[in-house]
Design an enzyme around this catalytic site. Structure first.
Site, mmCIF file in Angstrom:
data_model
loop_
_atom_site.group_PDB
_atom_site.id
_atom_site.type_symbol
_atom_site.label_atom_id
_atom_site.label_comp_id
_atom_site.label_asym_id
_atom_site.label_seq_id
_atom_site.Cartn_x
_atom_site.Cartn_y
_atom_site.Cartn_z
ATOM 1 N N HIS A 1 -4.501 14.864 -8.879
ATOM 2 C CA HIS A 1 -4.764 13.450 -8.844
ATOM 3 C C HIS A 1 -4.235 13.024 -9.761
ATOM 4 O O HIS A 1 -3.899 12.288 -10.520
ATOM 5 C CB HIS A 1 -6.757 13.058 -9.135
ATOM 6 C CG HIS A 1 -7.371 12.954 -7.682
ATOM 7 N ND1 HIS A 1 -7.283 12.590 -7.130
ATOM 8 C CD2 HIS A 1 -8.336 14.209 -7.545
ATOM 9 C CE1 HIS A 1 -8.402 12.768 -6.157
ATOM 10 N NE2 HIS A 1 -8.533 14.137 -6.810
ATOM 11 N N ASP B 1 -1.618 10.462 -10.107
ATOM 12 C CA ASP B 1 -1.997 9.138 -11.089
ATOM 13 C C ASP B 1 -0.300 8.374 -12.032
ATOM 14 O O ASP B 1 -0.091 7.690 -12.343
ATOM 15 C CB ASP B 1 -2.421 9.331 -12.333
ATOM 16 C CG ASP B 1 -3.473 9.719 -12.127
ATOM 17 O OD1 ASP B 1 -4.506 8.900 -11.686
ATOM 18 O OD2 ASP B 1 -4.742 10.175 -13.210
ATOM 19 N N GLU C 1 -4.547 2.449 -3.967
ATOM 20 C CA GLU C 1 -3.812 2.199 -3.655
ATOM 21 C C GLU C 1 -2.409 1.854 -3.539
ATOM 22 O O GLU C 1 -1.235 1.026 -2.770
ATOM 23 C CB GLU C 1 -2.954 3.476 -2.882
ATOM 24 C CG GLU C 1 -3.324 3.670 -1.801
ATOM 25 C CD GLU C 1 -5.054 4.349 -1.665
ATOM 26 O OE1 GLU C 1 -4.693 4.611 0.040
ATOM 27 O OE2 GLU C 1 -5.735 4.238 -2.550
ATOM 28 N N ASP D 1 0.958 -1.014 -0.221
ATOM 29 C CA ASP D 1 -0.250 -0.112 -0.182
ATOM 30 C C ASP D 1 1.380 0.896 0.006
ATOM 31 O O ASP D 1 2.011 1.104 0.717
ATOM 32 C CB ASP D 1 -0.431 0.003 1.494
ATOM 33 C CG ASP D 1 -2.102 0.872 1.387
ATOM 34 O OD1 ASP D 1 -2.651 0.727 0.755
ATOM 35 O OD2 ASP D 1 -1.792 2.197 1.683
ATOM 36 N N ILE D 2 0.212 2.365 -0.888
ATOM 37 C CA ILE D 2 1.279 3.570 -1.076
ATOM 38 C C ILE D 2 0.822 4.893 0.240
ATOM 39 O O ILE D 2 -0.440 4.453 0.245
ATOM 40 C CB ILE D 2 1.574 4.127 -1.934
ATOM 41 C CG1 ILE D 2 1.715 3.075 -3.463
ATOM 42 C CG2 ILE D 2 1.497 5.892 -2.062
ATOM 43 C CD1 ILE D 2 1.162 4.296 -5.422
ATOM 44 N N ASN E 1 -2.494 13.314 -3.244
ATOM 45 C CA ASN E 1 -4.111 13.609 -3.960
ATOM 46 C C ASN E 1 -4.400 14.808 -3.728
ATOM 47 O O ASN E 1 -4.855 15.669 -5.024
ATOM 48 C CB ASN E 1 -5.098 12.884 -4.846
ATOM 49 C CG ASN E 1 -4.560 12.190 -5.259
ATOM 50 O OD1 ASN E 1 -4.525 11.624 -6.203
ATOM 51 N ND2 ASN E 1 -5.605 10.622 -4.991
#
Length: 347
Positions: free
Chosen positions: A239, A243, A269, A226-227, A234
């Site tokens: 956003h 990305d 994520e 997981d980030i 974001n």
């Protein structure tokens, strides 16, 4: 061999993209050849007819420079007109009706956007052949003066018409099939991959694990990644920047997975690396190295310099293990890593 395959793929793609122009050029050359043939034979009507057709294709290729589907539709009816006039002049023994039949098949390749109307054009072409041949054979329509002049060349003209028509139909069928293969390949890729990160998606991983034959099942490792604080990325950078971060991290995961394992975007994520035939002690150094790499990275986008970290949880499964439970176990260990401060890998 691989080089030849790449050249072939590029050639097919180029021809597919230029198919309308190449078809118009082919038609122009065929009519130019027939204009010369009938001029030498001494049939001025058919010479003039082919010169008219040459002007038609010259207009679309050089003057109007239109190779759209609209020009293909005009070409379809030009070929019908040419075939009818040639058939009336020489009769069925010269094979000009074959162009109508050939175009009835080729229209599917040349007019992909017309969908249902292509069946209408096919019907028009086939009906025209039947009506034309009926008029010639049943009503006895004859142009004896023209036929007597051309009689000595009848076998050669008939064979030429068979060869040209067959070549066009076979080429259209070949490239149409290649185009269908490309479309299906693209659809299959999109079904199995995440659009943004280009990694495999959740559906593909589940299908891949479920479909492994029982006798080929091995121990495996699921690593859930997981980030950390991705929502903050974001909110702070937008956003689009988020990305870029997802795509960059995904690229690192794909590299870590290598050729023998699967890197998957699980959702949002969250990512998974599925290690086949490995134990968690073997997978841990790979994920730890991945964590360090991402920690030391600077992701630059639109003048922003973004630092992110990841947290990972690793779980091991046996050949008989339920993969969903192993994924759940990896997720639980990921949660523990978050509770302990993130930017770490938990076994």
């Amino acid at each position: 061999m691989e080089k030849i395959k790449v050249i072939l793929i590029k050639t097919v793609k180029w021809i597919t993209n230029k198919r309308n122009m190449l078809f118009l050029v082919a038609c122009l050359l065929i009519h130019a050849a027939y204009a010369d043939v009938f001029h030498r034979i001494g049939i001025q009507f058919l010479t003039a007819l082919n010169i008219f057709s040459c002007c038609f294709y010259f207009f679309y290729l050089v003057i109007k420079r239109d190779t759209s589907e609209r020009s293909m539709l005009a070409t379809y009816f030009e070929i019908l007109f040419f075939s009818v006039m040639s058939e009336l002049a020489l009769g069925p023994d010269y094979g000009f009706f074959l162009y109508i039949i050939g175009m009835s098949a080729t229209v599917f390749y040349l007019l992909p956007s017309y969908v249902n109307k292509r069946f209408l054009y096919q019907f028009v072409g086939i009906a025209l052949v039947l009506i034309l041949e009926g008029m010639i054979l049943l009503l006895g329509i004859r142009f004896d003066g023209v036929r007597s002049v051309a009689e000595a060349h009848r076998p050669a003209i008939f064979l030429a018409n068979i060869g040209v028509t067959a070549s066009i139909v076979l080429a259209a069928a070949f490239f149409y099939s290649k185009e269908i293969e490309t479309v299906w390949g693209s659809l299959n890729y999109n079904v199995n991959h995440d659009t943004l990160t280009k990694l495999y998606n959740r559906r593909f991983l589940e299908d891949e694990i479920r479909n492994i034959p029982e006798e080929l099942r091995k121990e495996f490792v699921i690593c859930m990644v997981d980030i950390d604080f991705f929502k903050r990325v974001n909110d702070t950078y937008g956003h689009d920047a988020g990305d870029v971060v997802l795509a960059t991290v995904a690229s690192c995961l794909k590299e870590a997975a290598g050729e023998d394992n699967l890197a998957v975007r699980w959702g949002g994520e969250e990512f998974i690396i599925y290690f086949q035939g490995m134990k968690r002690d073997q997978a841990y150094p790979v994920i730890e190295e991945l964590r360090k790499k991402i920690e030391g990275m600077v992701i630059e986008t639109e003048g922003q310099r973004i630092h992110v970290t990841i947290t990972g949880g690793i779980a091991e499964g046996r050949p008989e293990s339920n993969y969903e439970k192993v994924i759940k176990s990896a997720d639980e260990k990921l949660y523990i890593g978050k509770q302990q401060g993130r930017n770490r890998v938990i076994i």
